[in-house]
Scaffold this motif. Structure first.
Motif, PDB file in Angstrom:
ATOM      1  N   ALA A  19      -0.773 -13.384  16.137  1.00 46.52           N
ATOM      2  CA  ALA A  19      -0.494 -12.962  14.759  1.00 46.52           C
ATOM      3  C   ALA A  19      -0.695 -14.117  13.782  1.00 46.52           C
ATOM      4  CB  ALA A  19       0.921 -12.408  14.652  1.00 46.52           C
ATOM      5  N   VAL A  20      -0.192 -15.285  14.138  1.00 47.06           N
ATOM      6  CA  VAL A  20      -0.336 -16.463  13.274  1.00 47.06           C
ATOM      7  C   VAL A  20      -1.800 -16.888  13.192  1.00 47.06           C
ATOM      8  CG1 VAL A  20       0.247 -18.920  13.032  1.00 47.06           C
ATOM      9  CG2 VAL A  20       2.029 -17.257  13.628  1.00 47.06           C
ATOM     10  N   ASP A  21      -2.474 -16.945  14.338  1.00 48.49           N
ATOM     11  CA  ASP A  21      -3.881 -17.347  14.344  1.00 48.49           C
ATOM     12  C   ASP A  21      -4.740 -16.398  13.511  1.00 48.49           C
ATOM     13  OD1 ASP A  21      -3.269 -19.505  15.944  1.00 48.49           O
ATOM     14  OD2 ASP A  21      -4.109 -18.632  17.782  1.00 48.49           O
ATOM     15  N   ALA A  22      -4.449 -15.099  13.616  1.00 48.15           N
ATOM     16  CA  ALA A  22      -5.215 -14.125  12.836  1.00 48.15           C
ATOM     17  C   ALA A  22      -5.023 -14.369  11.343  1.00 48.15           C
ATOM     18  CB  ALA A  22      -4.794 -12.705  13.209  1.00 48.15           C
ATOM     19  N   TYR A  23      -3.771 -14.554  10.922  1.00 47.78           N
ATOM     20  CA  TYR A  23      -3.492 -14.781   9.507  1.00 47.78           C
ATOM     21  C   TYR A  23      -4.150 -16.063   9.000  1.00 47.78           C
ATOM     22  CZ  TYR A  23      -1.164 -15.508   5.101  1.00 47.78           C
ATOM     23  OH  TYR A  23      -0.930 -15.719   3.766  1.00 47.78           O
ATOM     24  N   GLU A  24      -4.096 -17.107   9.803  1.00 52.71           N
ATOM     25  CA  GLU A  24      -4.611 -18.408   9.375  1.00 52.71           C
ATOM     26  C   GLU A  24      -6.125 -18.546   9.529  1.00 52.71           C
ATOM     27  OE1 GLU A  24      -2.221 -21.225  11.554  1.00 52.71           O
ATOM     28  OE2 GLU A  24      -0.532 -20.987  10.155  1.00 52.71           O
ATOM     29  N   SER A  25      -6.778 -17.560  10.131  1.00 50.17           N
ATOM     30  CA  SER A  25      -8.225 -17.648  10.351  1.00 50.17           C
ATOM     31  C   SER A  25      -8.983 -17.658   9.021  1.00 50.17           C
ATOM     32  CB  SER A  25      -8.706 -16.474  11.202  1.00 50.17           C
ATOM     33  OG  SER A  25      -8.671 -15.269  10.457  1.00 50.17           O
ATOM     34  N   ALA A  26     -10.124 -18.302   9.037  1.00 50.83           N
ATOM     35  CA  ALA A  26     -10.977 -18.343   7.844  1.00 50.83           C
ATOM     36  C   ALA A  26     -11.389 -16.933   7.431  1.00 50.83           C
ATOM     37  CB  ALA A  26     -12.208 -19.201   8.115  1.00 50.83           C
ATOM     38  N   GLU A  27     -11.633 -16.077   8.424  1.00 51.85           N
ATOM     39  CA  GLU A  27     -12.046 -14.703   8.129  1.00 51.85           C
ATOM     40  C   GLU A  27     -10.968 -13.957   7.343  1.00 51.85           C
ATOM     41  OE1 GLU A  27     -11.994 -16.033  11.197  1.00 51.85           O
ATOM     42  OE2 GLU A  27     -14.001 -15.863  12.041  1.00 51.85           O
ATOM     43  N   TYR A  28      -9.712 -14.065   7.822  1.00 52.07           N
ATOM     44  CA  TYR A  28      -8.665 -13.339   7.111  1.00 52.07           C
ATOM     45  C   TYR A  28      -8.364 -13.965   5.751  1.00 52.07           C
ATOM     46  CZ  TYR A  28      -4.851 -10.659   5.563  1.00 52.07           C
ATOM     47  OH  TYR A  28      -4.083  -9.842   4.769  1.00 52.07           O
ATOM     48  N   GLN A  29      -8.444 -15.254   5.652  1.00 54.89           N
ATOM     49  CA  GLN A  29      -8.198 -15.886   4.357  1.00 54.89           C
ATOM     50  C   GLN A  29      -9.198 -15.387   3.320  1.00 54.89           C
ATOM     51  OE1 GLN A  29      -5.386 -17.633   3.523  1.00 54.89           O
ATOM     52  NE2 GLN A  29      -4.894 -16.796   5.534  1.00 54.89           N
ATOM     53  N   GLU A  30     -10.431 -15.143   3.721  1.00 56.55           N
ATOM     54  CA  GLU A  30     -11.418 -14.544   2.806  1.00 56.55           C
ATOM     55  C   GLU A  30     -11.051 -13.094   2.483  1.00 56.55           C
ATOM     56  OE1 GLU A  30     -14.132 -15.641   0.951  1.00 56.55           O
ATOM     57  OE2 GLU A  30     -13.170 -17.530   1.469  1.00 56.55           O
ATOM     58  N   ALA A  86      -9.323   1.244  -5.792  1.00 57.27           N
ATOM     59  CA  ALA A  86     -10.705   1.130  -5.330  1.00 57.27           C
ATOM     60  C   ALA A  86     -10.931  -0.202  -4.616  1.00 57.27           C
ATOM     61  CB  ALA A  86     -11.676   1.289  -6.495  1.00 57.27           C
ATOM     62  N   LEU A  87     -10.425  -1.270  -5.183  1.00 65.19           N
ATOM     63  CA  LEU A  87     -10.565  -2.583  -4.565  1.00 65.19           C
ATOM     64  C   LEU A  87      -9.749  -2.655  -3.277  1.00 65.19           C
ATOM     65  CD1 LEU A  87     -11.918  -5.323  -4.841  1.00 65.19           C
ATOM     66  CD2 LEU A  87      -9.950  -6.075  -6.204  1.00 65.19           C
ATOM     67  N   PHE A  88      -8.576  -2.050  -3.276  1.00 63.37           N
ATOM     68  CA  PHE A  88      -7.766  -2.054  -2.062  1.00 63.37           C
ATOM     69  C   PHE A  88      -8.462  -1.267  -0.954  1.00 63.37           C
ATOM     70  CE2 PHE A  88      -4.317  -1.122   0.853  1.00 63.37           C
ATOM     71  CZ  PHE A  88      -3.765  -2.386   0.992  1.00 63.37           C
ATOM     72  N   GLU A 126     -11.594  -1.122  -0.481  1.00 65.30           N
ATOM     73  CA  GLU A 126     -12.607  -2.053   0.040  1.00 65.30           C
ATOM     74  C   GLU A 126     -11.966  -2.995   1.056  1.00 65.30           C
ATOM     75  OE1 GLU A 126     -15.171  -5.874  -1.533  1.00 65.30           O
ATOM     76  OE2 GLU A 126     -14.768  -4.271  -2.977  1.00 65.30           O
ATOM     77  N   TYR A 127     -10.772  -3.513   0.736  1.00 64.98           N
ATOM     78  CA  TYR A 127     -10.040  -4.379   1.663  1.00 64.98           C
ATOM     79  C   TYR A 127      -9.765  -3.655   2.976  1.00 64.98           C
ATOM     80  CZ  TYR A 127      -5.938  -6.596   3.752  1.00 64.98           C
ATOM     81  OH  TYR A 127      -5.044  -7.151   4.629  1.00 64.98           O
ATOM     82  N   VAL A 128      -9.265  -2.424   2.897  1.00 65.29           N
ATOM     83  CA  VAL A 128      -8.938  -1.652   4.097  1.00 65.29           C
ATOM     84  C   VAL A 128     -10.184  -1.426   4.947  1.00 65.29           C
ATOM     85  CG1 VAL A 128      -8.152   0.617   4.915  1.00 65.29           C
ATOM     86  CG2 VAL A 128      -6.895  -0.566   3.094  1.00 65.29           C
ATOM     87  N   GLU A 129     -11.286  -1.101   4.289  1.00 63.73           N
ATOM     88  CA  GLU A 129     -12.549  -0.858   4.995  1.00 63.73           C
ATOM     89  C   GLU A 129     -13.015  -2.097   5.757  1.00 63.73           C
ATOM     90  OE1 GLU A 129     -17.069  -0.149   3.559  1.00 63.73           O
ATOM     91  OE2 GLU A 129     -15.599   1.269   2.752  1.00 63.73           O
ATOM     92  N   LYS A 130     -12.783  -3.265   5.193  1.00 65.21           N
ATOM     93  CA  LYS A 130     -13.216  -4.511   5.826  1.00 65.21           C
ATOM     94  C   LYS A 130     -12.207  -5.048   6.833  1.00 65.21           C
ATOM     95  CE  LYS A 130     -16.222  -5.929   2.080  1.00 65.21           C
ATOM     96  NZ  LYS A 130     -16.544  -6.932   1.070  1.00 65.21           N
ATOM     97  N   VAL A 131     -10.922  -4.910   6.526  1.00 65.53           N
ATOM     98  CA  VAL A 131      -9.909  -5.499   7.397  1.00 65.53           C
ATOM     99  C   VAL A 131      -9.702  -4.684   8.675  1.00 65.53           C
ATOM    100  CG1 VAL A 131      -7.744  -4.457   6.566  1.00 65.53           C
ATOM    101  CG2 VAL A 131      -7.770  -6.844   7.295  1.00 65.53           C
ATOM    102  N   GLY A 132      -9.938  -3.380   8.631  1.00 65.40           N
ATOM    103  CA  GLY A 132      -9.733  -2.538   9.806  1.00 65.40           C
ATOM    104  C   GLY A 132     -10.529  -2.984  11.020  1.00 65.40           C
ATOM    105  N   LYS A 168      -8.201 -12.459  -0.054  1.00 67.11           N
ATOM    106  CA  LYS A 168      -8.499 -12.603  -1.483  1.00 67.11           C
ATOM    107  C   LYS A 168      -8.707 -11.233  -2.136  1.00 67.11           C
ATOM    108  CE  LYS A 168     -10.549 -17.165  -0.935  1.00 67.11           C
ATOM    109  NZ  LYS A 168     -11.789 -17.955  -0.958  1.00 67.11           N
ATOM    110  N   ILE A 169      -9.289 -10.308  -1.382  1.00 68.84           N
ATOM    111  CA  ILE A 169      -9.453  -8.942  -1.903  1.00 68.84           C
ATOM    112  C   ILE A 169      -8.083  -8.282  -2.045  1.00 68.84           C
ATOM    113  CG2 ILE A 169     -10.502  -6.676  -1.506  1.00 68.84           C
ATOM    114  CD1 ILE A 169     -12.587  -8.140   0.277  1.00 68.84           C
TER     115      ILE A 169
END
Length: 113
Positions: free
Chosen positions: A70-81, A20-22, A24-30, A84-85
């Motif tokens: 790819a690196v910038d996306a991973y290191e972004s504040a948005e992805y770091q948040e 269920a939590l995963f 939520e992650y998929v719904e937000k990360v997509g 956590k999910i």
């Protein structure tokens, strides 16, 4: 980094322990992934894990326009948040960022050299 025409990739395996939590992650990360130019290139919920990934029930490859993207996306504040999910919903995760083949390498491969 960023050879001409080379794409960047995220390669991840994990064991999803909280579906269920995963979800939520998929719904937000997509949508976020699309915003930063990434796409899910491949996904497998029954991967054949080898070398410390035997218990994985998910493998994902995401493709980006370049290694820098790819690196910038991973290191972004948005992805770091968002990550956590993912961390909370999985265990035994692996995550690698790699650069694909450049245009010259692709051409040599296509002509058999």
């Amino acid at each position: 980094m960023d050879k001409k025409g080379a794409k960047g990739y995220w390669i991840s395996t994990s064991t999803v322990t909280n579906p269920a939590l995963f979800a939520e992650y998929v719904e937000k990360v997509g949508p976020w992934l699309k915003e930063v130019g990434g796409v899910v290139f491949a996904k497998d919920t029954e991967p054949q894990g080898k070398e410390k990934t035997e218990g994985a029930n998910l493998a994902v490859i995401c493709e980006f326009p370049s290694m820098r993207a790819a690196v910038d996306a991973y290191e972004s504040a948005e992805y770091q948040e968002l990550s956590k999910i993912r961390y909370a919903a999985t265990e035994n995760a692996t995550f690698t960022i790699m650069e694909g083949m450049d245009e010259a390498s692709q051409l040599r491969r296509a002509i058999g050299k």
